[in-house]
Design a protein around this motif. Sequence first.
Motif, PDB file in Angstrom:
ATOM      1  N   SER A  23       0.820  -1.218   0.000  1.00 58.16           N
ATOM      2  CA  SER A  23       0.000   0.000   0.000  1.00 58.16           C
ATOM      3  C   SER A  23       0.853   1.267   0.000  1.00 58.16           C
ATOM      4  CB  SER A  23      -0.939   0.001   1.203  1.00 58.16           C
ATOM      5  OG  SER A  23      -0.186  -0.054   2.398  1.00 58.16           O
ATOM      6  N   SER A  24       2.063   1.184   0.525  1.00 58.48           N
ATOM      7  CA  SER A  24       2.984   2.314   0.521  1.00 58.48           C
ATOM      8  C   SER A  24       4.311   1.818  -0.052  1.00 58.48           C
ATOM      9  CB  SER A  24       3.180   2.832   1.947  1.00 58.48           C
ATOM     10  OG  SER A  24       4.079   3.904   1.962  1.00 58.48           O
ATOM     11  N   CYS A  25       4.597   2.201  -1.302  1.00 53.96           N
ATOM     12  CA  CYS A  25       5.785   1.669  -1.956  1.00 53.96           C
ATOM     13  C   CYS A  25       6.402   2.695  -2.899  1.00 53.96           C
ATOM     14  CB  CYS A  25       5.444   0.393  -2.728  1.00 53.96           C
ATOM     15  SG  CYS A  25       4.311   0.655  -4.092  1.00 53.96           S
ATOM     16  N   VAL A  26       7.575   2.362  -3.388  1.00 52.73           N
ATOM     17  CA  VAL A  26       8.265   3.179  -4.361  1.00 52.73           C
ATOM     18  C   VAL A  26       8.468   2.328  -5.612  1.00 52.73           C
ATOM     19  CG1 VAL A  26      10.538   2.569  -3.439  1.00 52.73           C
ATOM     20  CG2 VAL A  26      10.291   4.642  -4.774  1.00 52.73           C
ATOM     21  N   ILE A  27       8.249   2.917  -6.782  1.00 56.58           N
ATOM     22  CA  ILE A  27       8.481   2.243  -8.055  1.00 56.58           C
ATOM     23  C   ILE A  27       9.531   3.051  -8.800  1.00 56.58           C
ATOM     24  CG2 ILE A  27       7.482   1.523 -10.254  1.00 56.58           C
ATOM     25  CD1 ILE A  27       4.795   1.296  -8.740  1.00 56.58           C
ATOM     26  N   VAL A  28      10.604   2.384  -9.204  1.00 55.20           N
ATOM     27  CA  VAL A  28      11.718   3.048  -9.875  1.00 55.20           C
ATOM     28  C   VAL A  28      11.884   2.447 -11.256  1.00 55.20           C
ATOM     29  CG1 VAL A  28      14.171   3.563  -9.750  1.00 55.20           C
ATOM     30  CG2 VAL A  28      12.834   3.435  -7.667  1.00 55.20           C
ATOM     31  N   ILE A  29      12.027   3.306 -12.263  1.00 55.12           N
ATOM     32  CA  ILE A  29      12.204   2.868 -13.639  1.00 55.12           C
ATOM     33  C   ILE A  29      13.487   3.482 -14.174  1.00 55.12           C
ATOM     34  CG2 ILE A  29      11.211   2.847 -15.961  1.00 55.12           C
ATOM     35  CD1 ILE A  29       8.474   3.371 -14.534  1.00 55.12           C
ATOM     36  N   CYS A  30      14.364   2.637 -14.735  1.00 52.87           N
ATOM     37  CA  CYS A  30      15.623   3.129 -15.285  1.00 52.87           C
ATOM     38  C   CYS A  30      16.065   2.212 -16.420  1.00 52.87           C
ATOM     39  CB  CYS A  30      16.691   3.197 -14.191  1.00 52.87           C
ATOM     40  SG  CYS A  30      18.257   3.877 -14.753  1.00 52.87           S
ATOM     41  N   TYR A  31      16.195   2.758 -17.611  1.00 56.24           N
ATOM     42  CA  TYR A  31      16.699   2.032 -18.774  1.00 56.24           C
ATOM     43  C   TYR A  31      15.998   0.699 -19.004  1.00 56.24           C
ATOM     44  CZ  TYR A  31      20.318   5.459 -19.546  1.00 56.24           C
ATOM     45  OH  TYR A  31      20.973   6.633 -19.827  1.00 56.24           O
ATOM     46  N   LYS A  60      17.283   6.553  -0.196  1.00 55.79           N
ATOM     47  CA  LYS A  60      18.235   7.437  -0.873  1.00 55.79           C
ATOM     48  C   LYS A  60      18.587   6.789  -2.200  1.00 55.79           C
ATOM     49  CE  LYS A  60      20.314   9.566   3.140  1.00 55.79           C
ATOM     50  NZ  LYS A  60      21.556   9.878   3.850  1.00 55.79           N
ATOM     51  N   ILE A  61      18.435   7.538  -3.273  1.00 55.96           N
ATOM     52  CA  ILE A  61      18.739   7.045  -4.608  1.00 55.96           C
ATOM     53  C   ILE A  61      20.008   7.724  -5.088  1.00 55.96           C
ATOM     54  CG2 ILE A  61      17.938   6.871  -6.984  1.00 55.96           C
ATOM     55  CD1 ILE A  61      15.068   6.964  -5.859  1.00 55.96           C
ATOM     56  N   THR A  62      21.013   6.923  -5.435  1.00 55.30           N
ATOM     57  CA  THR A  62      22.281   7.447  -5.926  1.00 55.30           C
ATOM     58  C   THR A  62      22.350   7.193  -7.428  1.00 55.30           C
ATOM     59  OG1 THR A  62      23.316   6.877  -3.823  1.00 55.30           O
ATOM     60  CG2 THR A  62      24.788   7.341  -5.646  1.00 55.30           C
ATOM     61  N   THR A  63      22.661   8.240  -8.188  1.00 56.34           N
ATOM     62  CA  THR A  63      22.764   8.108  -9.635  1.00 56.34           C
ATOM     63  C   THR A  63      24.172   8.445 -10.095  1.00 56.34           C
ATOM     64  OG1 THR A  63      22.059  10.381 -10.019  1.00 56.34           O
ATOM     65  CG2 THR A  63      20.336   8.725  -9.969  1.00 56.34           C
ATOM     66  N   HIS A  64      24.531   7.907 -11.256  1.00 58.92           N
ATOM     67  CA  HIS A  64      25.815   8.211 -11.874  1.00 58.92           C
ATOM     68  C   HIS A  64      25.608   8.202 -13.383  1.00 58.92           C
ATOM     69  CE1 HIS A  64      30.114   8.418 -12.471  1.00 58.92           C
ATOM     70  NE2 HIS A  64      30.041   7.359 -13.268  1.00 58.92           N
ATOM     71  N   GLN A  65      25.903   9.301 -14.034  1.00 57.35           N
ATOM     72  CA  GLN A  65      25.745   9.467 -15.474  1.00 57.35           C
ATOM     73  C   GLN A  65      24.333   9.107 -15.939  1.00 57.35           C
ATOM     74  OE1 GLN A  65      28.957   7.226 -17.225  1.00 57.35           O
ATOM     75  NE2 GLN A  65      30.447   8.833 -16.782  1.00 57.35           N
ATOM     76  N   LYS A 125      22.584   3.920  -9.599  1.00 59.35           N
ATOM     77  CA  LYS A 125      23.654   3.039  -9.123  1.00 59.35           C
ATOM     78  C   LYS A 125      23.207   2.254  -7.898  1.00 59.35           C
ATOM     79  CE  LYS A 125      27.762   3.267  -9.871  1.00 59.35           C
ATOM     80  NZ  LYS A 125      28.664   2.373 -10.516  1.00 59.35           N
ATOM     81  N   ARG A 126      22.524   2.925  -6.976  1.00 59.55           N
ATOM     82  CA  ARG A 126      22.188   2.283  -5.704  1.00 59.55           C
ATOM     83  C   ARG A 126      20.942   2.929  -5.119  1.00 59.55           C
ATOM     84  NH1 ARG A 126      26.458   1.302  -1.082  1.00 59.55           N
ATOM     85  NH2 ARG A 126      26.625  -0.554  -2.321  1.00 59.55           N
ATOM     86  N   MET A 127      20.153   2.103  -4.447  1.00 53.93           N
ATOM     87  CA  MET A 127      19.035   2.589  -3.649  1.00 53.93           C
ATOM     88  C   MET A 127      19.266   2.097  -2.238  1.00 53.93           C
ATOM     89  SD  MET A 127      15.707   2.314  -6.045  1.00 53.93           S
ATOM     90  CE  MET A 127      14.732   2.933  -4.708  1.00 53.93           C
ATOM     91  N   ARG A 128      19.375   3.021  -1.319  1.00 52.65           N
ATOM     92  CA  ARG A 128      19.671   2.673   0.067  1.00 52.65           C
ATOM     93  C   ARG A 128      18.460   2.994   0.933  1.00 52.65           C
ATOM     94  NH1 ARG A 128      25.274   3.773   2.440  1.00 52.65           N
ATOM     95  NH2 ARG A 128      25.462   4.245   0.251  1.00 52.65           N
ATOM     96  N   ARG A 129      18.078   2.021   1.731  1.00 54.13           N
ATOM     97  CA  ARG A 129      16.952   2.184   2.643  1.00 54.13           C
ATOM     98  C   ARG A 129      17.487   2.396   4.034  1.00 54.13           C
ATOM     99  NH1 ARG A 129      11.952  -2.011   3.288  1.00 54.13           N
ATOM    100  NH2 ARG A 129      11.306  -1.338   5.337  1.00 54.13           N
ATOM    101  N   GLU A 130      17.109   3.496   4.655  1.00 52.14           N
ATOM    102  CA  GLU A 130      17.539   3.790   6.020  1.00 52.14           C
ATOM    103  C   GLU A 130      16.292   3.912   6.887  1.00 52.14           C
ATOM    104  OE1 GLU A 130      20.225   7.038   6.344  1.00 52.14           O
ATOM    105  OE2 GLU A 130      21.460   6.337   4.683  1.00 52.14           O
ATOM    106  N   GLU A 131      16.263   3.101   7.940  1.00 54.82           N
ATOM    107  CA  GLU A 131      15.125   3.137   8.850  1.00 54.82           C
ATOM    108  C   GLU A 131      15.542   3.797  10.145  1.00 54.82           C
ATOM    109  OE1 GLU A 131      12.608  -0.351   9.178  1.00 54.82           O
ATOM    110  OE2 GLU A 131      13.776  -1.238   7.554  1.00 54.82           O
ATOM    111  N   GLY A 132      14.613   4.462  10.772  1.00 52.33           N
ATOM    112  CA  GLY A 132      14.881   5.107  12.042  1.00 52.33           C
ATOM    113  C   GLY A 132      13.574   5.492  12.695  1.00 52.33           C
TER     114      GLY A 132
END
Length: 65
Positions: free
Chosen positions: A23-31, A46-51, A55-62
Amino acid sequence: MRLQDIELTGTNRLELDIMEIPSSCVIVICYGKAKVGELPPFGEYKITTHQGKIKRMRREEGEEF
């Protein structure tokens, strides 16, 4: 929950059944690839991109103390 691949149809179309995804999500589309991940109750993605590519999707919980 880690990111899961979403299958594209033969014509590279993205079709989702909203009853089958969290019900609560993220959808990412790349190439031409798509992934879905459930959002944490407290935290951030956190989504890290390069060119222009992801490159990476990091999930941080707190939680506030």
